[in-house]
Design an enzyme around this catalytic site. Structure first.
Site, PDB file in Angstrom:
ATOM      1  CG  HIS A 292      -2.537  -8.299  -2.859  1.00  0.00           C
ATOM      2  ND1 HIS A 292      -2.324  -9.630  -2.583  1.00  0.00           N
ATOM      3  CD2 HIS A 292      -3.514  -7.886  -2.006  1.00  0.00           C
ATOM      4  CE1 HIS A 292      -3.144 -10.004  -1.617  1.00  0.00           C
ATOM      5  NE2 HIS A 292      -3.874  -8.980  -1.248  1.00  0.00           N
TER       6      HIS A 292
ATOM      7  CD  GLU B 167      -2.863  -4.628   0.862  1.00  0.00           C
ATOM      8  OE1 GLU B 167      -3.242  -5.283   1.848  1.00  0.00           O
ATOM      9  OE2 GLU B 167      -3.429  -4.695  -0.256  1.00  0.00           O
ATOM     10  CG  HIS B 168      -0.726  -9.180   2.478  1.00  0.00           C
ATOM     11  ND1 HIS B 168      -1.209 -10.229   3.206  1.00  0.00           N
ATOM     12  CD2 HIS B 168      -1.748  -8.767   1.684  1.00  0.00           C
ATOM     13  CE1 HIS B 168      -2.474 -10.454   2.878  1.00  0.00           C
ATOM     14  NE2 HIS B 168      -2.823  -9.588   1.953  1.00  0.00           N
TER      15      HIS B 168
ATOM     16  CD  GLU C 280      -5.926 -11.499   0.135  1.00  0.00           C
ATOM     17  OE1 GLU C 280      -4.717 -11.527   0.449  1.00  0.00           O
ATOM     18  OE2 GLU C 280      -6.563 -10.443  -0.057  1.00  0.00           O
TER      19      GLU C 280
END
Lengths: 427, 427
Positions: free
Chosen positions: A65, A68-69, A141
């Site tokens: 993840h 991905e950022h 997040e």
């Protein structure tokens, strides 16, 4: 390219495997002004341990993840998210347990946007400083998810169902685990998994399928690489890790999930069959048309937020039912009573036929969404399935199959109940 | 351009139909428009929930679900929305489009008939609702209102709206309050229902492959029993040009990991003027409504203070809301930065790249709404409620023409009214 035509449901699909191993799918949509592109890798939150260049690597939880950022940073110091949205596209990305996907939708400048997508996902660019900086954003997040009861409930469910399988791990990781992520580890992960032979590109819109392949050939690396070995932990026992898992949060009413752990089918046609049968069985047993649903609703044990369905990831398969209830244990007990009744009396034949009819309708209606169409096709490719065989599979599915499914899956030692109990009231 | 046809079926009863073959789903809906008031909000919200429990020929959930399953898994769901100071109450139907139904059978007529039966012929003795349905749905409504606290962002925005707009109808939430819901009786509910049927403006909507004549016929047949007579005008919201005075601050403390910062601004009126709407949409995209916005690039990307910092417009009420999830310790820093970015817009500190990126983003989103059935319906119901009729293409054209000076002018009309924070227990 191979052209598939599905006349009954009005779809055409072009398919091609490029020399570098990338699978490309294009759904021509001549009536639409918008285009959608989805570029994904078979790499997600559960792939933290893998072998690269002969070495086993253990990477921090949440790294897929995080990657991905960071993929949106481009070597020219820019950011692909801003570049795409500056041209009017709506770009985004997500990471699940098994895949990471990047996508955009646009009504103008499709080819330029597709070029941007293919470039930024295939060219990594990280600095220690930029990696460091992302911790503030992802940290928030993670905090946001910690306050989200639905998310927390699902986490608790997976931890209760599984002992070893990395599906237990949070896809985003924890504030502590992401603190260990470095630029070097991100480069390793990119090298291992963002290779065309581990990826898929799906496009829907009024575009020339051959031109999509041509652009992918031009931009992406030329060579095909062998698959990377991954370690998803020791074999998972049949029984659940915990029969119950509870905690307290500021919610209004108890929030529950019931999980049923099953044996996952192997990739390929059997897996699609298991998925379709699992969903159909869930609907027939406790979906909104079932007599159990009516009973639970009438008794005030569930409300219209109740849901149920089949879920699977590589190496695991389970059913989930959940919602809000004053008495979650009573819902679980009622499901078990219904399972016993069906064991004695069988499923209602009329209901089962209606369920099949409804499933056909909802499958076709699901094709309305370009996103759904492309993501489903990508996922099916990674699982070595052909989603377009669903009609034939439905034709062979019988009431007895659903009854057998219920008999095989619903055992107390394979079931878990998680509850978030209401805590203090807001001050 | 998707043609939309408008027909007045009776005084105050309007049908808008979009004919297109591009979707696999037909959507049909009915909406009653009521002014938001404290006395009626909960009553109105409960009506469709009780109606959905059963009708004359399908008196309970099981038989109603069976009827929907027979229509290839169609859905008819209660829908309550708040549009400015109007409460929109009704149903949203979603069915397999006739073009994809196996054989020669057609769904539209049966779907409209079933929708009409649910709205006009509730299960019961013909003089009132079934008491058990009222009691059970009343309990569900109370639970639903109480569970708004589960979503911390929505909860914070709702608290902000209610305190900022005290004394204005906008402060009333679409489901009303727990106390109002508890006070409902079978009699008050049935009286409200009959009154709504007789006096509220009615908006009928269809989007699918059928031609407008056939749609009109199907609706006329399904709703033949809708009371005839004079209906009320659509309520007009109260728009304040200025904040009520000095900036007001509100706060709650709760057991949460992340703080929520929400800020409410007044934008003044002018929502009927397409050019004014275009200016504000563009301003909002520059300020906080897109991934190229000042809030995204500065509060998130530059300062890493948050995962999201966004703004959204409720133009028909003349309100702009800004919201972000941040560490408790960073509330002030985030607030200062948000206000600094608003000031930047007001003094014209906007690059031509920012202006054009925002323009492409707003136009892209308007054009792609033509390709998404749900968003298209939302677009047209907004037009209906505000008494406007411009198409998404016309609005996109207007956005194309907005100048930097006009954006600055819009920004200068934005005035901070109130700030609400959700804090941690120890924060």
């Amino acid at each position: 390219m191979i052209k598939h035509t599905y006349e009954r449901i009005g779809e055409t699909l072009y398919e091609e495997t490029l020399e570098n191993g990338l699978r490309v799918y294009v759904f021509p949509k001549p009536d639409f002004g918008k285009c959608y592109a989805f570029f994904a890798t078979r790499y997600g939150g559960m792939d933290t341990r893998f072998q690269l260049n002969g070495q086993w690597l253990d990477t921090p939880m949440g790294i897929a993840h995080y990657l991905e950022h960071k993929m949106f940073d481009t070597p020219d110091g820019g950011n692909a998210l801003q570049k795409l949205s500056a041209s009017g596209a709506s770009p985004n990305a997500f990471t699940s347990a098994a895949i990471t996907g990047y996508h955009f939708e646009c009504t103008e400048g499709f080819w330029e946007n597709l070029r941007t997508l293919l470039e930024f996902v295939s060219v990594p660019y990280f600095t220690e400083e930029s990696v460091q900086k992302e911790q503030g954003i992802i940290g928030q997040e993670i905090r946001m998810m910690e306050d989200n009861p639905g998310r927390q409930s699902y986490r608790m469910l997976l931890e209760a169902l599984y002992q070893n399988h990395p599906i237990r791990n949070s896809v985003a990781g924890s504030v502590e685990s992401i603190a260990q992520i470095t630029a070097e580890t991100l480069y390793h992960c990119h090298e291992a998994f963002y290779t065309p032979s581990n990826m898929v590109l799906c496009v829907a819109g009024n575009v020339d399928p051959e031109a999509v392949c041509a652009l992918a050939r031009e931009i992406l690396p030329k060579e095909a690489k062998p698959p990377i070995p991954r370690d998803h932990g020791q074999d998972e026992p049949r029984q659940v890790n915990l029969r119950e898992n509870t905690r307290v949060m500021p919610v209004a009413a108890p929030l529950f999930q019931i999980g049923v752990k099953g044996q996952p089918a192997q990739d390929g046609p059997n897996r699609l069959r298991q998925k379709l049968l699992g969903d159909l069985t869930c609907e027939a047993l406790m979906g909104s048309s079932s007599s159990l649903y009516s009973k639970l609703y009438t008794r005030g044990l569930i409300n219209s937020g109740f849901y149920c369905g089949f879920m699977d990831y590589p190496g695991c398969a389970f059913l989930v039912a959940g919602g809000e209830s004053k008495d979650p244990a009573a819902v679980r007990d009622a499901i078990m009573e219904e399972v016993e009744r069906i064991g004695r009396e069988g499923l209602d034949q009329g209901l089962f036929q209606r369920m099949k009819k409804a499933a056909y309708g909802s499958f076709v209606r699901g094709l309305n969404s370009f996103e759904n169409l492309c993501v489903e096709q990508a996922q099916a490719y990674f699982e070595d399935q052909d989603p377009w065989t669903f009609l034939e599979i439905y034709d062979t599915m019988t009431r007895q199959d659903a009854e057998n499914f219920i008999r095989d899956w619903f055992h107390p030692e394979q079931m878990t109940l998680t509850v978030i109990w209401p805590g203090e009231e807001p001050a | 351009m998707l043609p939309i046809v408008e027909r007045t079926l009776a005084p105050g009863v309007v049908l808008r139909a979009v004919q297109t073959k591009k979707f696999k789903t037909s959507m049909l809906g009915i909406t009653f428009l009521e002014p938001l008031t404290e006395e009626t909000a909960s009553l109105n919200a409960l009506i469709p929930k009780v109606l959905r429990r059963g009708c004359r020929n399908h008196p309970d959930m099981e038989t109603l679900s069976a009827a929907l399953d027979d229509l290839y898994g169609g859905g008819i769901e209660p829908l309550v929305r708040k549009k400015g100071e109007v409460q929109c109450i009704g149903f949203w139907g979603s069915f397999l489009d006739d073009a994809y139904v196996p054989g020669d059978s057609q769904i539209l007529e049966s779907a409209a008939a079933l929708l009409g039966e649910i709205v006009l012929q509730p299960a019961g003795d013909g003089k009132g609702f079934r008491p058990d349905y009222v009691e059970s749905e009343k309990a569900n409504l109370v639970d639903k209102i109480r569970s708004e606290v589960n979503d911390k962002l929505q909860y914070s925005l709702s608290r902000l709206r209610s305190m900022m707009c005290e004394g204005e109808a906008y402060s009333i939430e679409k489901l009303g309050t727990e106390a109002q819901a508890r006070a409902i009786t079978g009699e008050t509910l049935y009286n409200r229902y009959r009154d709504m049927l007789e006096t509220a403006p009615v908006y009928l909507y269809y989007c699918g492959s059928a031609d407008p004549e056939r749609v009109e016929k199907a609706f006329r047949a399904g709703f033949a029993d809708l009371p005839q007579g004079q209906r009320k005008e659509i309520p007009v919201p109260m728009v304040l040009g200025q904040p009520k005075g000095a900036v007001r601050r509100f706060s709650d403390a709760m057991d949460v990991s992340q703080g929520k910062l929400t800020m409410g601004f007044r934008t003044g009126g002018g929502f009927k003027d397409i050019e004014n709407v275009a200016r504000f949409m563009l301003f909002n995209a520059i300020f906080g409504g897109s991934t190229n916005s000042k809030l995204f690039l500065n509060v998130r990307e530059k300062l890493s203070l948050c995962y999201f910092a966004s703004s959204s417009l409720a133009l028909s009420k003349g309100i702009l809301l800004v919201y972000s999830g941040v560490e408790f310790a960073n509330f002030q820093k985030a607030e200062d930065e948000i206000l600094a970015q608003l000031t930047a817009c007001q003094i014209g500190d906007i690059t031509s790249e920012e202006l054009e990126a925002a323009r492409r983003s707003v136009i892209g989103s308007l054009r792609s709404s033509l390709d998404a059935q749900g968003r298209l319906e939302e677009y047209w119901v907004n037009r209906f409620v505000t008494g406007t009729a411009y198409t998404p293409e016309e609005l996109a054209e207007a956005v194309e023409k907005v100048t930097l000076d006009q954006v600055v002018e819009a920004a200068c009309q934005v005035k901070l009214d109130s700030i609400y924070t959700l804090r941690g227990k120890e924060g």
